[in-house]
Motif scaffolding. Structure first.
Motif, PDB file in Angstrom:
ATOM      1  N   ILE A  79     -13.626  -8.733  -1.748  1.00 36.87           N
ATOM      2  CA  ILE A  79     -12.985  -7.439  -1.509  1.00 36.87           C
ATOM      3  C   ILE A  79     -13.569  -6.426  -2.477  1.00 36.87           C
ATOM      4  CG2 ILE A  79     -10.787  -6.192  -1.421  1.00 36.87           C
ATOM      5  CD1 ILE A  79      -9.441  -8.972  -1.123  1.00 36.87           C
ATOM      6  N   THR A  80     -13.950  -5.269  -1.927  1.00 35.05           N
ATOM      7  CA  THR A  80     -14.481  -4.189  -2.761  1.00 35.05           C
ATOM      8  C   THR A  80     -13.438  -3.093  -2.878  1.00 35.05           C
ATOM      9  OG1 THR A  80     -16.735  -4.643  -2.007  1.00 35.05           O
ATOM     10  CG2 THR A  80     -16.334  -2.513  -3.053  1.00 35.05           C
ATOM     11  N   LEU A 137       0.823  -1.198   0.000  1.00 30.81           N
ATOM     12  CA  LEU A 137       0.000   0.000   0.000  1.00 30.81           C
ATOM     13  C   LEU A 137       0.861   1.252   0.000  1.00 30.81           C
ATOM     14  CD1 LEU A 137      -2.869  -0.950   2.468  1.00 30.81           C
ATOM     15  CD2 LEU A 137      -2.678  -1.372   0.023  1.00 30.81           C
ATOM     16  N   SER A 138       0.254   2.379  -0.296  1.00 30.35           N
ATOM     17  CA  SER A 138       0.976   3.653  -0.345  1.00 30.35           C
ATOM     18  C   SER A 138       1.413   4.058   1.055  1.00 30.35           C
ATOM     19  CB  SER A 138       0.080   4.746  -0.939  1.00 30.35           C
ATOM     20  OG  SER A 138      -0.994   5.030  -0.055  1.00 30.35           O
ATOM     21  N   ASP A 139       2.337   5.003   1.117  1.00 30.25           N
ATOM     22  CA  ASP A 139       2.859   5.472   2.395  1.00 30.25           C
ATOM     23  C   ASP A 139       1.915   6.439   3.093  1.00 30.25           C
ATOM     24  OD1 ASP A 139       5.167   4.002   2.026  1.00 30.25           O
ATOM     25  OD2 ASP A 139       6.203   5.654   1.014  1.00 30.25           O
ATOM     26  N   SER A 140       0.825   6.772   2.482  1.00 33.28           N
ATOM     27  CA  SER A 140      -0.080   7.774   3.047  1.00 33.28           C
ATOM     28  C   SER A 140      -0.877   7.248   4.223  1.00 33.28           C
ATOM     29  CB  SER A 140      -1.059   8.266   1.971  1.00 33.28           C
ATOM     30  OG  SER A 140      -1.911   7.201   1.563  1.00 33.28           O
ATOM     31  N   GLY A 141      -0.903   5.918   4.396  1.00 35.58           N
ATOM     32  CA  GLY A 141      -1.712   5.341   5.466  1.00 35.58           C
ATOM     33  C   GLY A 141      -3.084   4.923   4.989  1.00 35.58           C
ATOM     34  N   ALA A 142      -3.500   5.444   3.847  1.00 39.99           N
ATOM     35  CA  ALA A 142      -4.787   5.055   3.276  1.00 39.99           C
ATOM     36  C   ALA A 142      -4.642   3.711   2.561  1.00 39.99           C
ATOM     37  CB  ALA A 142      -5.267   6.125   2.294  1.00 39.99           C
ATOM     38  N   PRO A 143      -5.704   2.939   2.449  1.00 43.39           N
ATOM     39  CA  PRO A 143      -5.624   1.624   1.793  1.00 43.39           C
ATOM     40  C   PRO A 143      -5.588   1.728   0.270  1.00 43.39           C
ATOM     41  CG  PRO A 143      -7.858   2.017   2.513  1.00 43.39           C
ATOM     42  CD  PRO A 143      -7.051   3.201   2.984  1.00 43.39           C
ATOM     43  N   ILE A 144      -4.549   2.402  -0.247  1.00 46.09           N
ATOM     44  CA  ILE A 144      -4.397   2.571  -1.694  1.00 46.09           C
ATOM     45  C   ILE A 144      -3.284   1.633  -2.167  1.00 46.09           C
ATOM     46  CG2 ILE A 144      -3.866   4.179  -3.556  1.00 46.09           C
ATOM     47  CD1 ILE A 144      -4.749   6.449  -1.710  1.00 46.09           C
ATOM     48  N   VAL A 145      -3.595   0.789  -3.117  1.00 44.56           N
ATOM     49  CA  VAL A 145      -2.626  -0.199  -3.600  1.00 44.56           C
ATOM     50  C   VAL A 145      -1.551   0.500  -4.422  1.00 44.56           C
ATOM     51  CG1 VAL A 145      -2.306  -2.267  -5.008  1.00 44.56           C
ATOM     52  CG2 VAL A 145      -4.396  -1.995  -3.641  1.00 44.56           C
ATOM     53  N   SER A 146      -0.288   0.305  -4.030  1.00 44.20           N
ATOM     54  CA  SER A 146       0.811   0.872  -4.799  1.00 44.20           C
ATOM     55  C   SER A 146       1.542  -0.203  -5.603  1.00 44.20           C
ATOM     56  CB  SER A 146       1.809   1.575  -3.871  1.00 44.20           C
ATOM     57  OG  SER A 146       2.378   0.656  -2.949  1.00 44.20           O
ATOM     58  N   SER A 150     -13.564  -2.427   1.372  1.00 43.38           N
ATOM     59  CA  SER A 150     -13.994  -3.423   2.356  1.00 43.38           C
ATOM     60  C   SER A 150     -13.354  -4.769   2.043  1.00 43.38           C
ATOM     61  CB  SER A 150     -15.523  -3.561   2.362  1.00 43.38           C
ATOM     62  OG  SER A 150     -15.974  -4.131   1.142  1.00 43.38           O
ATOM     63  N   LEU A 151     -13.267  -5.613   3.085  1.00 45.80           N
ATOM     64  CA  LEU A 151     -12.742  -6.965   2.933  1.00 45.80           C
ATOM     65  C   LEU A 151     -13.581  -7.889   3.809  1.00 45.80           C
ATOM     66  CD1 LEU A 151      -9.119  -8.180   2.736  1.00 45.80           C
ATOM     67  CD2 LEU A 151     -10.650  -9.239   4.402  1.00 45.80           C
ATOM     68  N   GLY A 152     -14.171  -8.894   3.175  1.00 47.29           N
ATOM     69  CA  GLY A 152     -15.013  -9.832   3.918  1.00 47.29           C
ATOM     70  C   GLY A 152     -16.205  -9.165   4.560  1.00 47.29           C
ATOM     71  N   GLY A 153     -16.703  -8.114   3.940  1.00 48.28           N
ATOM     72  CA  GLY A 153     -17.860  -7.406   4.472  1.00 48.28           C
ATOM     73  C   GLY A 153     -17.535  -6.371   5.535  1.00 48.28           C
ATOM     74  N   GLN A 154     -16.247  -6.213   5.885  1.00 51.41           N
ATOM     75  CA  GLN A 154     -15.833  -5.244   6.898  1.00 51.41           C
ATOM     76  C   GLN A 154     -15.202  -4.037   6.224  1.00 51.41           C
ATOM     77  OE1 GLN A 154     -13.345  -8.136   9.073  1.00 51.41           O
ATOM     78  NE2 GLN A 154     -14.663  -7.805  10.850  1.00 51.41           N
ATOM     79  N   MET A 155     -15.653  -2.857   6.614  1.00 54.52           N
ATOM     80  CA  MET A 155     -15.138  -1.633   6.018  1.00 54.52           C
ATOM     81  C   MET A 155     -13.653  -1.451   6.349  1.00 54.52           C
ATOM     82  SD  MET A 155     -17.722  -0.646   4.425  1.00 54.52           S
ATOM     83  CE  MET A 155     -17.087   0.927   3.827  1.00 54.52           C
ATOM     84  N   VAL A 156     -12.910  -0.911   5.398  1.00 52.65           N
ATOM     85  CA  VAL A 156     -11.469  -0.696   5.548  1.00 52.65           C
ATOM     86  C   VAL A 156     -11.170   0.781   5.334  1.00 52.65           C
ATOM     87  CG1 VAL A 156      -9.196  -1.184   4.606  1.00 52.65           C
ATOM     88  CG2 VAL A 156     -10.884  -3.020   4.786  1.00 52.65           C
ATOM     89  N   ALA A 157     -10.552   1.413   6.342  1.00 54.81           N
ATOM     90  CA  ALA A 157     -10.240   2.835   6.237  1.00 54.81           C
ATOM     91  C   ALA A 157      -8.742   3.117   6.264  1.00 54.81           C
ATOM     92  CB  ALA A 157     -10.925   3.606   7.358  1.00 54.81           C
ATOM     93  N   SER A 158      -7.931   2.086   6.578  1.00 52.35           N
ATOM     94  CA  SER A 158      -6.491   2.312   6.674  1.00 52.35           C
ATOM     95  C   SER A 158      -5.741   1.005   6.450  1.00 52.35           C
ATOM     96  CB  SER A 158      -6.120   2.873   8.057  1.00 52.35           C
ATOM     97  OG  SER A 158      -6.344   1.890   9.058  1.00 52.35           O
ATOM     98  N   PHE A 159      -4.435   1.123   6.289  1.00 50.92           N
ATOM     99  CA  PHE A 159      -3.585  -0.059   6.130  1.00 50.92           C
ATOM    100  C   PHE A 159      -3.694  -0.967   7.351  1.00 50.92           C
ATOM    101  CE2 PHE A 159       0.529  -1.986   7.236  1.00 50.92           C
ATOM    102  CZ  PHE A 159       0.687  -2.835   6.166  1.00 50.92           C
ATOM    103  N   ASP A 160      -3.702  -0.360   8.547  1.00 55.46           N
ATOM    104  CA  ASP A 160      -3.758  -1.157   9.768  1.00 55.46           C
ATOM    105  C   ASP A 160      -5.067  -1.943   9.858  1.00 55.46           C
ATOM    106  OD1 ASP A 160      -1.306  -0.119  10.403  1.00 55.46           O
ATOM    107  OD2 ASP A 160      -2.102   1.468  11.673  1.00 55.46           O
ATOM    108  N   GLU A 161      -6.167  -1.326   9.443  1.00 56.37           N
ATOM    109  CA  GLU A 161      -7.451  -2.027   9.462  1.00 56.37           C
ATOM    110  C   GLU A 161      -7.453  -3.177   8.465  1.00 56.37           C
ATOM    111  OE1 GLU A 161     -10.871   0.365   9.025  1.00 56.37           O
ATOM    112  OE2 GLU A 161     -10.509   1.547  10.850  1.00 56.37           O
ATOM    113  N   GLU A 217     -16.989   1.268  -8.046  1.00 55.00           N
ATOM    114  CA  GLU A 217     -16.740   0.142  -7.149  1.00 55.00           C
ATOM    115  C   GLU A 217     -16.611  -1.145  -7.953  1.00 55.00           C
ATOM    116  OE1 GLU A 217     -19.412  -0.229  -3.891  1.00 55.00           O
ATOM    117  OE2 GLU A 217     -19.072   1.817  -3.150  1.00 55.00           O
ATOM    118  N   VAL A 218     -15.585  -1.920  -7.623  1.00 55.53           N
ATOM    119  CA  VAL A 218     -15.327  -3.183  -8.309  1.00 55.53           C
ATOM    120  C   VAL A 218     -15.252  -4.287  -7.254  1.00 55.53           C
ATOM    121  CG1 VAL A 218     -13.740  -4.470  -9.783  1.00 55.53           C
ATOM    122  CG2 VAL A 218     -14.062  -1.998 -10.136  1.00 55.53           C
ATOM    123  N   GLU A 219     -15.976  -5.387  -7.492  1.00 58.93           N
ATOM    124  CA  GLU A 219     -15.975  -6.517  -6.571  1.00 58.93           C
ATOM    125  C   GLU A 219     -14.930  -7.545  -7.021  1.00 58.93           C
ATOM    126  OE1 GLU A 219     -17.758  -6.612  -3.847  1.00 58.93           O
ATOM    127  OE2 GLU A 219     -18.769  -4.698  -4.267  1.00 58.93           O
TER     128      GLU A 219
END
Length: 344
Positions: A315-316, A258-267, A288-299, A323-325
């Motif tokens: 994964i969405t 993921l990017s260094d920004s902390g956001a869940p952006i694939v680099s 989201s992953l497995g129906g759980q919302m994702v807001a950061s790399f740690d999540e 949005e892509v499933e």
């Protein structure tokens, strides 16, 4: 740090000692205390007297008191606290010098007590900074020695310290056949100081121990790998330690960076990884992953940790505003090795 004019003082002392002089009551008390110093452990009265004499009127008495306290060793440390925090600059300066010598004794309990006292000084900021660094290194040495003897892998990724270092990066692995310790043995990790990142792989780490590790002063990243820590403790630590990044990784891996920004952006998407096979692309934003919302790399890493290798998860992602499933089958990960598919 003793004194810039130490040689001059010693020369002065030698000259003074060569002159005949009458012994005063203050002289006699100091001489008696000095005479008994080498014969037995110093008494409370002797230690108290020596500390009081650190700012005596006569230089020779101050010097003798300083030497007596240094020779006394560990018993002197609690008494030196009074001089260190007292009103006399002379006594505080001498107390610092004695404590610094004791901190170099090679006896770990004595080194610890001397350095811990030095870190409490409010008069000498530079002394405090140096003592804190030395104390951090000593704790690391003790911790590494103890845990390695029990079969753990203990790695300090950055052990070159200066007063401006943000701290070490430490990895500890007890998930191995050689490990003979307990969770109580791992509790000593909580005494570490000035650690920027701590990675611990151990089935003996539960929520209670995770909370203790989060209390390490200055810790920025706590990564728990193949432990018993739960998502609940991650959420709790986010509330109690908002400055701390807590990650949980178990056996499963997706294979992205993921990017260094902390956001869940694939680099980056690793070749032949579950992510590549599922159709991930750079710049995808994971929602989201497995129906759980994702807001950061740690999540994201915490959610992946709740799954096992071989499981297929939905994964969405957000791609170009849409949005892509996607569906990915997770694989086994070797987090402490150089595995190319680590979710980082």
């Amino acid at each position: 740090m003793r004194y810039a004019i130490l040689n001059f003082r010693l020369a002065l002392l030698a000259f003074a000692c060569s002159l005949p002089m009458l012994a005063t009551g203050e002289d006699q008390a100091s001489q008696q205390a000095s005479a008994t110093a080498g014969e037995a452990a110093p008494s409370e009265e002797q230690l108290t007297t020596w500390v009081q004499e650190l700012d005596a009127r006569k230089f020779a008495i101050r010097e003798q008191a300083t030497d007596n306290l240094l020779a006394a060793g560990a018993p002197a440390v609690p008494y030196l606290a009074k001089a260190l925090h007292g009103h006399s600059l002379e006594a505080a300066d001498r107390a610092v010098w004695v404590l610094q010598q004791l901190a170099e004794s090679g006896e770990q309990p004595l080194q610890l007590s001397a350095l811990e006292l030095l870190t409490t000084s409010k008069r000498f900021p530079s002394v405090v900074r140096t003592a804190e660094l030395e104390l951090a290194e000593l704790y690391e040495e003790i911790c590494r020695t103890n845990l390695e003897q029990l079969g753990a892998e203990f790695t300090i990724a950055s052990d070159a310290r200066t007063p401006y270092d943000i701290g070490a990066k430490i990895e500890v692995n007890t998930n191995r056949e050689e490990w003979k310790g307990t969770s109580d043995d791992l509790m000593q990790l909580a005494k570490l100081r000035q650690v920027a990142e701590l990675k611990v792989a151990s089935q003996q780490v539960d929520d209670k121990l995770a909370k203790c590790l989060a209390e390490i002063d200055g810790l920025q990243v706590l990564e728990l790998i193949q432990t018993k820590a739960t998502l609940e403790v991650v959420d709790e630590l986010k509330q109690s330690h908002p400055e701390l990044r807590v990650r949980i990784k178990n056996r499963a891996a997706l294979g992205i960076e993921l990017s260094d920004s902390g956001a869940p952006i694939v680099s980056r998407v690793f070749p032949d990884s579950p992510a590549q096979k599922a159709g991930f692309q750079a710049e995808d934003i994971i929602l989201s992953l497995g129906g759980q919302m994702v807001a950061s790399f740690d999540e994201l890493t915490s959610h992946i940790a709740q799954h096992n290798p071989g499981e297929t998860v939905a994964i969405t992602v957000l791609r170009h505003g849409k949005e892509v499933e996607l569906k990915a089958t997770l694989i086994e990960a070797n987090w402490l090795g150089d595995h190319p598919l680590g979710d980082r």
